[in-house]
Scaffold this active site. Structure first.
Site, PDB file in Angstrom:
ATOM      1  CB  ALA A  13      -0.931  -0.014   1.211  1.00 26.18           C
ATOM      2  CG  ASP A  16       6.565   4.093  -7.922  1.00 25.68           C
ATOM      3  OD1 ASP A  16       6.673   5.204  -7.365  1.00 25.68           O
ATOM      4  OD2 ASP A  16       6.639   3.912  -9.154  1.00 25.68           O
ATOM      5  CB  ALA A  18       0.004   1.840  -3.558  1.00 25.97           C
ATOM      6  CE  LYS A 143       4.022  -5.237 -15.998  1.00 24.38           C
ATOM      7  NZ  LYS A 143       5.313  -4.841 -15.655  1.00 24.38           N
ATOM      8  CG  HIS A 173      -1.273  -0.804 -16.987  1.00 21.26           C
ATOM      9  ND1 HIS A 173      -0.048  -1.386 -16.927  1.00 21.26           N
ATOM     10  CD2 HIS A 173      -1.092   0.387 -17.605  1.00 21.26           C
ATOM     11  CE1 HIS A 173       0.836  -0.579 -17.484  1.00 21.26           C
ATOM     12  NE2 HIS A 173       0.242   0.502 -17.916  1.00 21.26           N
ATOM     13  CE  LYS A 177      -1.651   1.871 -21.442  1.00 15.02           C
ATOM     14  NZ  LYS A 177      -1.334   3.039 -20.651  1.00 15.02           N
ATOM     15  CG  ASP A 230       8.784  -4.069 -17.303  1.00 17.83           C
ATOM     16  OD1 ASP A 230       7.992  -4.289 -16.367  1.00 17.83           O
ATOM     17  OD2 ASP A 230       9.071  -2.920 -17.694  1.00 17.83           O
ATOM     18  CG  HIS A 235       2.125  -4.058 -20.751  1.00 21.88           C
ATOM     19  ND1 HIS A 235       1.210  -4.481 -19.822  1.00 21.88           N
ATOM     20  CD2 HIS A 235       3.057  -3.367 -20.050  1.00 21.88           C
ATOM     21  CE1 HIS A 235       1.586  -4.056 -18.617  1.00 21.88           C
ATOM     22  NE2 HIS A 235       2.697  -3.388 -18.734  1.00 21.88           N
TER      23      HIS A 235
HETATM   24  C1  BG6 Z   1       4.622  -1.164 -16.700  1.00 19.86           C
HETATM   25  C2  BG6 Z   1       6.080  -1.494 -16.864  1.00 19.86           C
HETATM   26  O1  BG6 Z   1       3.865  -2.333 -16.571  1.00 19.86           O
HETATM   27  O2  BG6 Z   1       4.173  -0.424 -17.828  1.00 19.86           O
HETATM   28  C3  BG6 Z   1       6.885  -0.204 -16.998  1.00 19.86           C
HETATM   29  O3  BG6 Z   1       6.541  -2.219 -15.722  1.00 19.86           O
HETATM   30  C4  BG6 Z   1       6.321   0.633 -18.130  1.00 19.86           C
HETATM   31  O4  BG6 Z   1       8.260  -0.511 -17.235  1.00 19.86           O
HETATM   32  C5  BG6 Z   1       4.819   0.818 -17.972  1.00 19.86           C
HETATM   33  O5  BG6 Z   1       6.980   1.880 -18.117  1.00 19.86           O
HETATM   34  C6  BG6 Z   1       4.210   1.506 -19.173  1.00 19.86           C
HETATM   35  O6  BG6 Z   1       2.857   1.738 -18.917  1.00 19.86           O
HETATM   36  P1  BG6 Z   1       2.141   3.081 -19.414  1.00 19.86           P
HETATM   37  O7  BG6 Z   1       0.706   2.888 -19.112  1.00 19.86           O
HETATM   38  O8  BG6 Z   1       2.779   4.209 -18.655  1.00 19.86           O
HETATM   39  O9  BG6 Z   1       2.456   3.159 -20.877  1.00 19.86           O
END
Ligand code: BG6
Length: 476
Positions: A13, A16, A18, A143, A173, A177, A230, A235
């Site tokens: 909580a 970063d 959070a 992740k 995430h 979007k 990452d 993503h």
């Molecule tokens: C995160 C990664 O999941 O997504 C980061 O760990 C990356 O390294 C980030 O910078 C990018 O997300 P966004 O929404 O800022 O494009």
């Protein structure tokens, strides 16, 4: 739709994520009446109590909320936050959760948000079990979901020891979007493009996510992760699935997940020869990074989906840190016409193929580029484009941030935008040849588009970025 009364138990909580996303997002869900029966129990190893946690949340929200927050909204939210230190043990955690739940005499559910490193995730799950907090609960997991096939399987098996798959929400995430969701609307709500969304008409696809930020505060975490784990295996592959999947039979979670997983099942294992790994100059000097680190801060690769729709169509993916610009684009390059009446020198084909481009920026945009005639004598052709910016519509203010949307979906039990154990395991399977045999990392200068080898990877085609033309600025 009003959400059921929920106690969010936020592990990590004071971290970063959070601070930047989760606390501001929870306040927004509460303040916008999407989740008005909400309480948050924060927990972490920090030496905080409820009072200092509220102060921490207030500062974080003031700094990072993407919506203006009034004093009234904060005052209403503030006393819904409590804190318990994670080393206080399972009984203290249970007590804190029960205290929060006592405000919901009508009954309530629990949402455990695990914003913790993968190593800590398993002990948190075990603690939830010991604390008797498994029932009436859902779990959001962050992740990376393992680091290869074996570890992903182990992690999934361990998760299933305590929780049923239906309780698990693996968050990515990018899929929350608005612009990513618009790919589905664009593809499946219109008859115009779907018939040409096919290897007969599409030459190649680029999914390009360069970032300007470096790893100043995250090098220690990143050193054992790298750009592939990452960003790509999470993503970029998820966005690829939205771009490539067959029309789902309905908007139901299972139907969409099934089509996404079919894309993953059809992916060919990665060929290390089709991968360029890079590392920005200066990375090795950072705290927590070894002087001979082979961790990639950049990756570009070519992959294939071996099914009827996509066989032979290359998908080029690229992402990296400290690059020349920050962007998130998906670019669909159409094939050139089989014959042309326009003579060479007329400009035809001079600026590459026609493209449909989705810009997944926070201010989502889309463009379709095509050749048109330049006014005047003769027949000179030039590249023109039609552009759409979501910012130009009246809807622009109604957007939910990706994390807000996904937390809201998890609270309502909607799995549509979350990834499954099967899907993740398959992605690790196709990754294995690269993980076993990674090509050497090539140095690149910060502020560029990566090492030179990226041009050989895509030749005779070219990378779309940097764009040769400017996007039109939205009018508002
Ligand atoms: C995160 C990664 O999941 O997504 C980061 O760990 C990356 O390294 C980030 O910078 C990018 O997300 P966004 O929404 O800022 O494009």
């Amino acid at each position: 739709m009003p959400a059921p009364a929920t106690t969010v138990v936020l592990f990590g909580a004071t971290g970063d994520l959070a601070r930047r996303k989760l606390l501001p997002g929870l306040l927004h869900l509460f303040a916008s009446d999407l989740c008005d029966d909400l309480r948050v129990v924060g927990t972490s190893l920090e030496d905080f109590d409820t009072e200092s946690f509220r102060e921490f949340a207030r500062t974080a929200i003031a700094e990072f909320s993407s919506h203006p927050v009034t004093d009234q909204q904060w005052d209403d939210f503030d006393d819904r936050l409590t804190f318990v230190r994670s080393d206080a043990g399972p009984d203290a955690l249970r007590k804190a959760v029960e205290e929060a739940e006592s405000h919901f005499p009508q009954g309530s559910q629990r949402l455990h948000y695990l914003s913790v490193p993968p190593k800590a995730a398993l002990s948190v799950l075990a603690e939830l079990h010991q604390a008797g907090l498994v029932e009436r609960s859902r779990v959001i997991m962050e992740k990376p979901f393992g680091t290869d096939l074996a570890s992903a399987k182990k992690l999934n098996a361990a998760v299933h020891e305590y929780f049923d798959e239906s309780q698990i929400f693996r968050i990515d995430h990018f899929l929350g979007k608005e612009a990513a969701l618009n790919i589905l609307a664009f593809r499946f709500a219109n008859g115009l493009f779907e018939p040409i969304w096919h290897r007969n008409n599409i030459d190649h696809v680029q999914i390009d996510v360069p970032e300007t930020l470096g790893l100043e505060t995250r090098a220690e975490f990143y050193e054992s992760t790298g750009a592939y784990r990452d960003m790509v295996v999470t993503h970029l592959f998820q966005v690829l699935a939205f771009t490539a999947m067959e029309p789902p039979t309905s908007l139901e979670p299972d139907a969409i997940t099934e089509e996404k997983n079919k894309v993953f099942r059809s992916m060919m294992p990665l060929n290390p020869e089709d991968v360029v790994r890079g590392q920005y100059l200066g990375y090795r000097d950072m705290k927590g990074v070894g002087p001979e680190s082979e961790t990639e801060t950049f990756i570009a690769l070519k992959c294939y989906i071996d099914n009827w729709r996509w066989a032979g169509v290359p998908f080029y993916l690229r992402t990296g840190k400290k690059m020349a610009e920050g962007a998130r684009i998906i670019s669909i390059a159409f094939k050139e016409p089989p014959k042309s009446m326009f003579p060479s020198g007329s400009g035809v084909g001079q600026h590459g193929p026609d493209h449909l481009t989705f810009d997944l920026a926070d201010k989502a945009r889309m463009s379709l580029s095509f050749y048109g005639k330049r006014p005047g004598p003769g027949f000179r052709l030039d590249k023109l484009s039609m552009q759409f910016a979501m910012g130009d519509t009246d809807w622009a203010g109604g957007a939910l941030e990706a994390y807000e949307r996904l937390i809201y979906d998890a609270i309502r039990g909607d799995h549509t935008l979350f990834t499954t154990a099967d899907g993740i395991e398959r992605l690790w399977e196709v990754s294995q040849p690269l993980l076993d045999n990674p090509p050497p990392v090539r140095p690149y200068d910060p502020g560029t588009y990566g090492p030179n080898q990226i041009h050989q990877l895509i030749a005779p085609r070219g990378w779309r970025l940097p764009f040769e033309r400017k996007w039109r600025e939205p009018t508002v």
